[in-house]
Design a protein around this motif. Structure first.
Motif, PDB file in Angstrom:
ATOM      1  N   ASN A 153      27.064  53.783  59.626  1.00  0.00           N
ATOM      2  CA  ASN A 153      27.147  54.906  58.565  1.00  0.00           C
ATOM      3  C   ASN A 153      26.405  54.607  56.906  1.00  0.00           C
ATOM      4  N   GLY A 154      25.947  53.369  56.677  1.00  0.00           N
ATOM      5  CA  GLY A 154      25.441  52.849  55.601  1.00  0.00           C
ATOM      6  C   GLY A 154      26.109  52.525  54.811  1.00  0.00           C
ATOM      7  N   SER A 155      27.744  52.338  55.467  1.00  0.00           N
ATOM      8  CA  SER A 155      28.972  52.338  54.305  1.00  0.00           C
ATOM      9  C   SER A 155      28.959  50.859  53.683  1.00  0.00           C
ATOM     10  N   LEU A 156      29.663  50.530  52.674  1.00  0.00           N
ATOM     11  CA  LEU A 156      29.290  49.703  52.147  1.00  0.00           C
ATOM     12  C   LEU A 156      30.802  48.733  52.046  1.00  0.00           C
ATOM     13  N   MET A 157      31.473  47.535  52.083  1.00  0.00           N
ATOM     14  CA  MET A 157      32.330  47.386  51.876  1.00  0.00           C
ATOM     15  C   MET A 157      32.887  46.395  50.410  1.00  0.00           C
ATOM     16  N   VAL A 158      33.341  46.155  49.455  1.00  0.00           N
ATOM     17  CA  VAL A 158      33.090  44.954  48.137  1.00  0.00           C
ATOM     18  C   VAL A 158      34.895  44.973  48.209  1.00  0.00           C
ATOM     19  N   THR A 159      34.685  43.108  48.334  1.00  0.00           N
ATOM     20  CA  THR A 159      35.713  42.616  48.909  1.00  0.00           C
ATOM     21  C   THR A 159      36.634  41.967  47.132  1.00  0.00           C
ATOM     22  N   GLY A 160      37.530  41.406  47.267  1.00  0.00           N
ATOM     23  CA  GLY A 160      38.116  40.937  45.870  1.00  0.00           C
ATOM     24  C   GLY A 160      37.884  39.721  46.063  1.00  0.00           C
ATOM     25  N   GLU A 161      36.578  38.530  47.115  1.00  0.00           N
ATOM     26  CA  GLU A 161      35.607  37.450  46.823  1.00  0.00           C
ATOM     27  C   GLU A 161      35.563  36.717  45.414  1.00  0.00           C
ATOM     28  N   LEU A 162      35.467  35.433  45.888  1.00  0.00           N
ATOM     29  CA  LEU A 162      34.579  34.451  44.636  1.00  0.00           C
ATOM     30  C   LEU A 162      35.590  34.923  43.648  1.00  0.00           C
ATOM     31  N   GLY A 163      36.456  35.200  43.387  1.00  0.00           N
ATOM     32  CA  GLY A 163      37.720  35.955  41.709  1.00  0.00           C
ATOM     33  C   GLY A 163      38.165  33.857  41.614  1.00  0.00           C
ATOM     34  N   ASP A 164      38.321  33.192  43.201  1.00  0.00           N
ATOM     35  CA  ASP A 164      39.286  32.057  42.994  1.00  0.00           C
ATOM     36  C   ASP A 164      38.047  31.514  41.936  1.00  0.00           C
ATOM     37  N   GLN A 165      37.058  31.188  42.713  1.00  0.00           N
ATOM     38  CA  GLN A 165      35.854  30.437  41.921  1.00  0.00           C
ATOM     39  C   GLN A 165      35.236  30.788  40.606  1.00  0.00           C
ATOM     40  N   LEU A 166      35.553  31.354  39.988  1.00  0.00           N
ATOM     41  CA  LEU A 166      35.442  32.034  38.444  1.00  0.00           C
ATOM     42  C   LEU A 166      36.133  31.129  38.045  1.00  0.00           C
TER      43      LEU A 166
END
Lengths: 351, 194
Positions: A153-166
């Motif tokens: 469907n061309g949807s997008l999932m956005v995650t909270g990943e990579l916050g820890d790395q910051l």
């Protein structure tokens, strides 16, 4: 050596990879490092599909504040103009930051494109935020795989990943449990091998892993002195790509649903990474409880809920994996490695 | 049910009628079966004595009966394989039972009703929890069914051991339990206050 390189190593454990010539690295997460530095500590040959850190030092434009990074990212995601956005909410600091950014910037009409992807843990971790801001959205349980739908469907999932790395690393939480909050400011050269020994449950392994990692400190733009400095730099420079691409580690994930088209990490921007390099003092204070205080204050400014200043740092992912076998590895063309022995051709330390 | 009673699960080879293994538990249900073996369950105050070596059969009326007739080498080997298959199933089954117990505890009415969710949103929350419990328990049941089929088709002890190793090393069997509130420190303080 194989022409095709790995994108990510996702097997649950590497302990049964008997062919590996550097067995001292067969401990999580050191078995899945993908260096963004000139110094390579990687166990396998990887295709680097994340920014080399050196590129950030060449940018001369001003570094944005945390708030500016968050709000700009939210606007940027909206400009992608997807019909539907699945926002993965764990209840933790990172995914709450993502949602606050979106709630602050997106027009009301565009909020109708949002689906919240969550589990009961998400609610348990941050019931106040769920109750006040999220319950009104369509909810999909994160135990349900939606990768095919994202692709179709061309949807997008956005995650909270990579916050820890910051901000730092979970290892620091373990270090604080073991040695108290003073571990954060302790001399990394003395304490890191001890903590690594404890983590690996293998006396002597810590010193070997530490010796292998240590050259990476030379490339940090500021001197590494403390445990927080060291493990943040490890997480930022060595684990970024693994975390960015671990979304496809479950065999149920349709690998046609690729990063950038169907899934993105909210914190995966050059601006956030430059913020991390330039604002080391805004990541943690003297205690583990203060970890990510800048993000917590950003959430509080929006919610005015004091509980948001005391969110705990909790790992969010494991429930999704219950009774799931992990993919062994994914190649740069999103092919899958089916047998552990097939990894041998990707090994780096062949001599 | 009297909690002090011991449940003796007696696994018997269908072909020879010989007892292959006995598993005892006060809490869990280890009832397994396949085309090769069946399980008898006996509740008793003391553990039913069992001697290894396939020299016994079990009768509900008489209990364990010693057999003098020797098994052929090939039958002995077949029972060794069957025994190992049952052992591995029991090991995995134990993890599954603990996962199920953890799920039931996390989604108990008592826990859910104490969630600090407003009345306006509680129905939404409740539905989310009910769906998740159903999905998780369904996942456990599907896995249990597949496990039995998977183990049954293996034809050597080495193959069974390899499969067990594979599962231990690359399958999430609940070492990090699905709903471990204690590990995460969720609700611990509130529970202590009560």
């Amino acid at each position: 050596m194989s022409q095709v390189k790995l994108l990510n190593f996702t097997k649950k454990t590497s302990k049964d990879l008997h062919f590996i010539r550097r067995p001292e690295l067969l401990f999580f997460p050191f078995d899945r490092m993908i260096s963004r530095l000139s110094y390579k500590a990687d166990l396998f040959n990887y295709s680097l599909q994340s920014e080399p850190i050196a590129q950030f030092t060449k940018i001369s434009s001003p570094v944005l504040s945390w708030e500016e990074c968050c709000l700009q990212r939210a606007e940027q995601l909206l400009r992608l103009n997807k019909e539907k956005y699945y926002l993965a909410f764990s209840g933790g600091i990172d995914s709450t930051t993502m949602l606050v950014s979106i709630l602050r910037t997106w027009p009301k009409a565009d909020l109708k494109r949002i689906v919240i992807y969550l589990s009961h843990h998400s609610v348990e971790e941050n019931p106040g935020f769920f109750d006040r801001y999220l319950a009104e959205f369509p909810l999909v349980n994160s135990l349900i795989d939606v990768s095919q739908e994202l692709f179709a469907n061309g949807s997008l999932m956005v995650t909270g990943e990579l916050g820890d790395q910051l901000f730092g690393a979970d290892i620091l939480g373990t270090a604080c449990q073991l040695f108290g909050d003073q571990a954060l400011a302790a001399d990394y050269r003395e304490m890191a091998p001890q903590v690594l020994d404890t983590l690996t449950k293998c006396p002597g392994a810590g010193a070997k892993i530490f010796a292998h990692l240590h050259p990476m400190v030379e490339e940090c733009p500021f001197p590494i002195r403390t445990m927080h400095d060291f493990f943040w730099w490890f997480n930022f420079s060595q684990k970024w790509q693994h975390v960015k691409f671990r979304f496809c580690h479950l065999p149920t994930w349709d690998t046609r649903a690729r990063y950038g088209d169907c899934i993105m990490a909210f914190f995966d921007t050059p601006d956030f990474q430059r913020w991390s390099l330039a604002n080391h003092d805004l990541k943690i204070k003297r205690t583990w409880d203060s970890y990510k205080f800048t993000a917590k204050e950003f959430i509080y400014d929006f919610t005015k809920d004091p509980a948001q200043l005391h969110l705990k740092k909790i790992q969010s992912l494991e429930k999704t994996y219950v009774l799931s076998e992990m993919r062994i590895a994914v190649t740069e063309d999103y092919g899958t490695v089916e047998r552990p022995e097939d990894l041998e051709k990707y090994e780096r330390f062949v001599n | 049910m009297n909690a002090s009673l011991i449940k003796n699960f007696i696994y018997t080879d269908r072909k020879t009628g010989r007892v292959v293994l006995v598993k005892r538990s006060r809490e869990f249900d280890f009832q397994l079966s396949s085309g090769d073996f069946y399980t008898d369950l006996v509740m008793s105050a003391a553990a039913i004595p069992f001697a290894d070596g396939y020299g016994q059969k079990f009768s509900p009326e008489c209990g364990m009966i010693r057999l003098d007739e020797e098994l052929s080498d090939s039958e002995h080997s077949r029972l060794d394989l069957l025994k190992r298959k049952i052992e591995v199933q029991l090991l995995i089954h134990t993890s599954l039972l603990m996962i199920e117990k953890d799920i039931e505890a996390a989604f108990s009415e008592d826990v859910l009703q104490r969630a600090p969710i407003s009345a306006a949103n509680f129905k939404i929350y409740w539905q989310l929890m009910r769906d998740e419990r159903r999905i998780l328990l369904g996942r456990v049941n599907d896995f249990r069914r597949r496990l039995s089929e998977q183990i049954e088709k293996l034809d050597s002890i080495a193959a069974v051991n390899r499969e067990y190793q594979r599962m231990i090393l690359n399958l999430n069997l609940g070492v990090y339990s699905p709903t471990n509130r204690e590990r995460k420190g969720i609700g611990v303080q509130q529970d202590h206050q009560i």
